[in-house]
Design a protein around this motif. Structure first.
Motif, mmCIF file in Angstrom:
data_model
loop_
_atom_site.group_PDB
_atom_site.id
_atom_site.type_symbol
_atom_site.label_atom_id
_atom_site.label_comp_id
_atom_site.label_asym_id
_atom_site.label_seq_id
_atom_site.Cartn_x
_atom_site.Cartn_y
_atom_site.Cartn_z
ATOM 1 N N PRO A 14 1.362 -3.604 -6.195
ATOM 2 C CA PRO A 14 2.491 -4.256 -5.515
ATOM 3 C C PRO A 14 3.811 -3.952 -6.231
ATOM 4 O O PRO A 14 3.862 -3.839 -7.453
ATOM 5 N N ASP A 27 -3.124 7.337 -8.416
ATOM 6 C CA ASP A 27 -3.821 6.385 -7.554
ATOM 7 C C ASP A 27 -3.205 4.992 -7.716
ATOM 8 O O ASP A 27 -3.765 4.103 -8.332
ATOM 9 N N ASP A 28 -2.004 4.824 -7.146
ATOM 10 C CA ASP A 28 -1.314 3.546 -7.320
ATOM 11 C C ASP A 28 -0.901 2.932 -5.989
ATOM 12 O O ASP A 28 0.010 2.116 -5.923
ATOM 13 N N ILE A 29 -1.595 3.307 -4.921
ATOM 14 C CA ILE A 29 -1.198 2.848 -3.593
ATOM 15 C C ILE A 29 -1.328 1.341 -3.422
ATOM 16 O O ILE A 29 -0.616 0.712 -2.647
ATOM 17 N N ASP A 30 -2.231 0.722 -4.194
ATOM 18 C CA ASP A 30 -2.456 -0.716 -4.040
ATOM 19 C C ASP A 30 -1.660 -1.551 -5.056
ATOM 20 O O ASP A 30 -1.831 -2.772 -5.127
#
Length: 620
Positions: free
Chosen positions: A229, A224-227
């Protein structure tokens, strides 16, 4: 680390995770040129894509709980990517492992490097790393050694992270910090997209011989690292050569000072460019120490307190710190001018060094007097009717007396001031003078260490200008404008009569060119002549070029023996004549170069006939 495998010694990377050794990766390409002699100590691993079982020593087994680990040319396969390792020289090799690793699906390349500093080298290192990922994509992580190696080299850090041909993170090039951690967040999908568009690489990848993979139950990313940067490419900020001279040798001096456990430096300050540049480098070192302490470096603070013998001391002002650790000494003789004396005194005041003025005439006359008593002969300078042998001998006595006094004052100056410890003597002969042999053996060029011994006169002049502008050392202006002189021959009407470039028979600019052709282009007399007749065709005839080349090689070969006792110097140029580990040459030459000079003479005659010039006698 060195690892003994089946009684052969390899230079290895040991890769571990959570107290478990994953892989021991031996070095494939060993550095064996210039400053490096790895083949003297290690064996290169020649079994490509081959892995063997390595039995761990019992002391290691007790820590890791492992009996054997993989040893050889392999890569690591994690849950989300594949990592490969290169070691130092392998990045510079024409068949670097990252090429076929990338074709075999390795996405992250790591390199633990021991790449030493040379002026203007950082650009080449950065280009190599970026080009490693430009052709076939990937992420390249370069970690480079930092600090003095206990010898002539300084490792300048300059860690970096590159992806798909662009730099995304840059570490500091010169720093007094022992450790620097460089971090970047990158998207592996960018690597995969980049590679998918290169059809030629895809075709090559389908034929590649696969690497053994060591499976690792670990992931570098989280689901869960979609956000999160990612880092964007940056423009690399390179130091100018003048900044490199200000920072690199300064860090080297600090490392040497703190590790040798001495109380500071002593420099014979003549008021000329070379010794003044050396003084400026020490002043820059004091700046770096104060800055490191200001930024909270506790190790530097502890070292500074030990060096000045004060447990509560905090170095805040570079001039004040310079006063504690740096002693300069102007050693006048009857051949010294008031101008150089004043220049040395003013520079010492501006940098804050503890300055000593003394006169060496009594010691010089005592030494010469012994010779006169024993032989009944009194040597004279050329201007007083003496021969060239007498003239040179009288110059050498002055120079060698200065060396003896430098070491005496280095040992006892602090004692006389009621302070503990001794001082390291700094030399200040530049790389061009060493190449030409324009120095007295066992004079003030003989010291403990020399921070400018690998730097050209041209670069030192530019560095002096940099110090005027950045350190506001206005005393350097008069030093810059004065012609370089040894001040070993009598003055004429109180003015300097001896000029270095006249004495040498060549300019410092010419010396730099000779040095690069001799060492870097591997040119002997004839090859150098052939190159220079084209380089200098607008300013010199072939006969003039021949005369210059012959004069250089005569002087170089006559004086080569001086390199065997050359003071250990900071290695900053690839044409250094350092005889200890870099430029291993004979020190007894046939100084007539009869075969080479005859070839030059024949070529000059041919060229003059071609141009319709009447042929005269052989070139002197």
């Amino acid at each position: 680390m060195p690892v003994l495998h089946r009684n052969a010694r390899y230079n290895c990377r040991v890769i571990f995770l959570n107290k478990k050794i994953l892989l021991i990766r031996p070095k494939i390409s060993l550095a064996n040129t210039g400053n490096y002699r790895e083949l003297r100590w290690f064996t290169p691993w020649s079994k490509a894509r081959h892995v063997e079982e390595y039995f761990l020593p019992r002391i290691i087994q007790e820590v890791t709980g492992q009996e054997t680990v993989p040893f050889g040319d392999a890569v690591l396969a994690t849950k989300d990517t594949c990592l490969g390792a290169e070691i130092c020289e392998e990045l510079w090799a024409p068949n670097s492992p990252h090429i076929e690793m990338g074709l075999d699906g390795v996405e992250i390349f790591t390199n633990s490097s021991g790449s030493h500093h040379v002026l203007r080298k950082a650009q080449a290192r950065v280009d190599l790393v970026n080009s490693a990922t430009a052709k076939n994509g990937g992420i390249y992580i370069l970690a480079n050694q930092k600090g003095c190696d206990g010898d002539r080299l300084y490792y300048d850090g300059c860690a970096m992270i590159s992806m798909n041909g662009e730099t995304v993170a840059q570490g500091s090039q010169f720093s007094l910090d022992d450790v620097e951690v460089l971090v970047a967040t990158l998207d592996l999908e960018d690597v995969r997209s980049y590679r998918a568009e290169i059809s030629s690489c895809n075709l090559a990848a389908s034929k590649v011989n696969p690497y053994p993979r060591v499976k690792v139950n670990f992931a570098l990313s989280c689901p869960d690292d979609i956000d999160v940067p990612t880092c964007m490419p940056i423009q690399w900020r390179h130091h100018s050569p003048e900044e490199e001279i200000s920072l690199g040798p300064a860090c080297w001096l600090w490392d040497y000072l703190r590790r040798s456990k001495q109380a500071g430096f002593l420099l014979p300050l003549s008021g000329g460019i070379d010794s003044s540049a050396t003084a400026c480098i020490v002043y820059s070192m004091c700046h770096q120490v104060c800055l490191a302490v200001k930024n909270g470096n506790a190790d530097v603070l502890a070292d500074a307190r030990r060096i000045v013998n004060d447990e509560v001391y905090i170095p805040e002002d570079p001039r004040e710190f310079c006063k504690r650790v740096f002693t300069t000494c102007y050693m006048a003789s009857e051949n010294s001018s008031q101008d150089t004396c004043q220049r040395a005194k003013l520079l010492a005041e501006q940098i804050g060094s503890y300055h000593i003025n003394l006169n060496i005439d009594v010691a010089v006359k005592a030494v010469v007097g012994i010779f006169c008593v024993v032989t009944g002969q009194t040597p004279r300078f050329s201007v007083h009717g003496g021969s060239s042998r007498e003239n040179l001998a009288l110059q050498n006595v002055q120079a060698r007396v200065r060396m003896v006094l430098a070491y005496l004052f280095a040992q006892l100056t602090l004692w006389a001031r009621g302070m503990p410890g001794g001082l390291l003597v700094l030399g200040s002969a530049n790389v061009d003078e060493s190449l030409r042999g324009y120095l007295t053996k066992y004079d003030c060029s003989s010291a403990d260490i020399n921070p400018i011994g690998g730097i050209s006169k041209t670069d030192l002049k530019n560095f002096i200008q940099y110090c005027i502008e950045n350190f506001q050392l206005t005393a350097l202006r008069s030093i810059m404008s004065a012609p370089p002189t040894a001040e070993l021959e009598p003055l004429l009407d109180g003015q300097i009569a001896q000029i270095d470039e006249v004495d040498m028979g060549m300019t410092y600019a010419e010396l730099s060119i000779y040095g690069k052709l001799r060492k870097m282009a591997k040119a002997g007399p004839y090859s150098m002549f052939c190159k220079l007749i084209n380089m200098w065709k607008e300013i010199c005839t072939p006969r003039e070029v021949a005369s210059k080349v012959k004069h250089f090689f005569r002087m170089y070969s006559v004086n080569r023996h001086k390199m065997t006792t050359l003071t250990p110097s900071y290695h900053a140029e690839n044409y250094s004549p350092d005889d200890n580990r870099f430029d291993l040459r004979p020190f007894l030459y046939n100084t007539s170069w009869s075969w080479q000079f005859r070839c030059i003479d024949k070529q000059v005659s041919k060229l003059e006939k071609k141009e319709g010039i009447s042929v005269v006698e052989d070139v002197d």
